[in-house]
Structure formats: structure tokens, C-alpha cells
Design a protein around this motif. Structure first.
Motif, short mmCIF file in Angstrom:
data_model
loop_
_atom_site.label_atom_id
_atom_site.label_comp_id
_atom_site.label_asym_id
_atom_site.label_seq_id
_atom_site.Cartn_x
_atom_site.Cartn_y
_atom_site.Cartn_z
N PRO A 99 0.83 -1.21 0.00
CA PRO A 99 0.00 0.00 0.00
C PRO A 99 0.87 1.26 0.00
CG PRO A 99 -0.02 -1.07 2.15
CD PRO A 99 0.67 -2.01 1.24
N ASP A 100 0.31 2.35 -0.50
CA ASP A 100 1.07 3.59 -0.64
C ASP A 100 1.66 4.06 0.69
OD1 ASP A 100 0.48 3.55 -3.31
OD2 ASP A 100 -1.03 5.14 -3.24
N TRP A 101 0.89 3.96 1.77
CA TRP A 101 1.38 4.49 3.04
C TRP A 101 2.66 3.80 3.49
CZ3 TRP A 101 2.15 1.12 6.96
CH2 TRP A 101 1.41 -0.08 6.96
N SER A 102 2.80 2.50 3.14
CA SER A 102 3.98 1.75 3.58
C SER A 102 5.22 2.10 2.78
CB SER A 102 3.70 0.24 3.49
OG SER A 102 3.59 -0.18 2.14
N GLN A 103 5.02 2.81 1.64
CA GLN A 103 6.13 3.21 0.80
C GLN A 103 6.58 4.65 1.07
OE1 GLN A 103 5.74 2.15 -3.38
NE2 GLN A 103 4.05 0.78 -2.92
N SER A 104 6.01 5.27 2.05
CA SER A 104 6.33 6.67 2.33
C SER A 104 7.71 6.79 2.97
CB SER A 104 5.28 7.27 3.28
OG SER A 104 5.43 6.72 4.58
N ASP A 105 8.27 7.99 2.87
CA ASP A 105 9.56 8.25 3.52
C ASP A 105 9.43 8.12 5.03
OD1 ASP A 105 10.66 8.66 1.05
OD2 ASP A 105 10.84 10.85 1.24
N THR A 106 8.29 8.50 5.56
CA THR A 106 8.06 8.38 7.00
C THR A 106 8.16 6.93 7.45
OG1 THR A 106 6.66 10.35 7.08
CG2 THR A 106 6.40 8.75 8.86
N ALA A 107 7.51 6.04 6.69
CA ALA A 107 7.56 4.62 7.02
C ALA A 107 8.99 4.09 6.91
CB ALA A 107 6.63 3.84 6.10
N LEU A 108 9.69 4.46 5.84
CA LEU A 108 11.05 3.97 5.64
C LEU A 108 11.98 4.42 6.76
CD1 LEU A 108 13.11 2.51 3.82
CD2 LEU A 108 13.44 4.68 2.61
N ALA A 109 11.91 5.69 7.11
CA ALA A 109 12.77 6.21 8.19
C ALA A 109 12.48 5.50 9.51
CB ALA A 109 12.58 7.72 8.33
N SER A 110 11.22 5.21 9.75
CA SER A 110 10.87 4.54 11.02
C SER A 110 11.41 3.12 11.06
CB SER A 110 9.35 4.56 11.22
OG SER A 110 8.67 3.69 10.34
#
Length: 262
Positions: free
Chosen positions: A76-87
């Protein structure tokens, strides 16, 4: 209680279930070592991994279920966000910090994806999105320590980047639902969020070469063994030719990735 099948996985696809507050999954010769490690990082203050509850008489290992969202491909798009990656990168740093006092010597570990250079810190080695629990788009726990083994933390960061930047040819990114993105910027984000110092950044791309070679060798071994789950997954994800595509893609952009880490 009834068993609720959980999605995801390759080798254990269809065999991981939830039963009330626990997850049951096939154990392995490495389960004892992994359970000892998970207890140790918990004692060191790391809350982002499942606690083991033992091994049942039927041979399945039992772990405490962690509530949240676990993305599976197509992601899903939310899991590909920079926020998700940094976390995810910050969570991995927390694991490594908690693992520093754990002594892995004398225990059995799965070397299928392990750091070829070796090391003394137990690394996850398979931090892909389907092995991460998120809440409100932020990573809170890592799952599936099947490939955990001693290595260099920077190699584990490279494996995370390989899977979550991702380091992949555009054709194969599309097949598993990755949206177009600035991959060089995402690699820099991983390094920043994890907290790699100057030396770590210099080591990251050579470690990436090791990680790419390691996963290709593991995939070829799985196909040679005719593992039906591995064959099915490989066919879904572009066939063995994906490794040739990835190698060309990575080689052509290596200098760009190097410059992004400066």
C-alpha cells in the motif's frame, strides 16, 4: 481456539497462524538461538520484536502476537512513504543497539542470508515490509527472525535498503507494487535515519554488493532444490532473470548512489 492464517512469507507461506494472543509457526534448528536472542534484546529494553513463548509438542514455535498492520505486496502507498522507511531504519538501529551485549557464539544460526564478512552483532537480515509491524504508518516491531545471524550492522542496513528502498530494476519494482521514487534519496534517508557515521556510509555500498550477491545465491539454491514455494514466489516476482536486471540497474546507478551518501 481456532487458528487464523496470517499472510506473507515464502518458506513458511500458509503455515503461520494466530491463535488468540500467540502466533504459531514452524520451528527450525535455529529456533532456540533466536528465542535466546529475542529474550536478550527484550531484557536490554528493545520492545520491537515478538517475545517467544516456547515450542509446542507439535514442533511449532509460539510467539506473542504484536498488533498492528503488516503490509504485503502489492505494498500500500502508506507503507512506501519516507516516514515509514525512516521509522524502519530507526527500529533496526534500536535492535542493533540492544543486541550489542548478546553473545552469539556457540549457538546455531541460519547462514542463508548472513553477512559473508561475519561479525558479532546478531542481525535480522530480512527486513522487508511484510516483516514489519506498523501502527499509524510508523514501524513498531520486526517479525520473522528466521535468517537472523551474527554480522556487521551495516550489512543489515544494506539488506534493509535492498528490500525497502528498494534496490531493484524498475520492471521488478512494478511487479510487486512499488511506486516510482527517488531511490538515491531513499537510500540517503535510510543512512540518516539509522544514524550511519562517515565510515558507515563508506561501507554501505560495498555491503550492498555483498547483500545482492547473497540473496541471488540463496534464490538459486532454493530453485535448485525445487522448493515449490520458492519457485512460485520467483515466478511471481519476475523469474531468475530479475537478478541480471537488478545487477545491470545497480551497476549503472552505483555512482549516483555513492554521491547521494556524501
Amino acid at each position: 481456539m481456532s487458528e487464523q492464517r496470517l499472510d506473507g512469507g515464502i518458506a513458511n507461506a500458509g503455515q503461520v497462524v494466530r491463535v488468540g494472543p500467540h502466533v504459531l509457526r514452524p520451528s527450525s534448528p535455529y529456533s532456540g538461538s533466536i528465542h535466546a536472542f529475542l529474550r536478550a534484546v527484550k531484557d536490554a529494553g528493545f520492545e520491537g520484536a515478538p517475545m517467544p513463548a516456547g515450542i509446542d509438542e507439535d514442533g511449532r514455535e509460539r510467539l506473542v502476537f504484536i498488533d498492528g498492520e503488516v503490509p504485503v505486496a502489492p505494498y500500500p502507498d502508506w507503507s512506501q512513504s519516507d516516514t515509514a522507511l525512516a521509522s524502519v531504519a530507526r527500529l533496526l538501529r534500536g535492535l542493533h543497539d540492544a543486541a550489542r551485549e548478546f553473545d552469539p557464539q556457540g549457538l546455531a544460526w541460519n547462514d542463508g542470508l548472513a553477512d559473508p564478512a561475519g561479525g558479532t552483532i546478531v542481525c535480522h537480515n530480512d527486513v522487508e515490509l511484510s516483516n514489519v509491524v506498523f501502527r499509524d504508518g510508523v514501524a513498531v516491531a520486526l517479525l520473522d527472525f528466521e535468517f537472523a545471524a551474527p554480522g556487521r550492522p551495516v550489512y543489515d542496513v544494506a539488506q534493509l535498503a535492498r528490500l525497502c528502498v528498494p534496490i531493484e530494476h524498475d520492471f521488478d519494482q512494478d511487479r510487486i507494487g512499488w511506486q516510482p521514487a527517488d531511490r538515491q534519496a531513499r537510500l540517503r534517508l535510510v543512512a540518516d535515519a539509522y544514524g550511519l557515521d562517515r565510515d558507515g556510509r563508506a561501507e554501505l555500498l560495498p555491503a550492498m554488493n555483498d547483500a545482492l550477491a547473497r540473496i541471488e545465491a540463496a534464490a538459486r539454491r532454493s530453485l535448485a532444490s525445487a522448493d515449490p514455494n520458492a519457485v512460485a514466489m520467483m515466478n511471481q516476482r519476475g523469474g531468475i532473470e530479475k537478478f541480471d536486471r537488478r545487477r545491470r540497474w545497480w551497476t549503472a546507478r552505483y555512482d549516483q548512489f555513492a554521491n547521494a551518501l556524501l
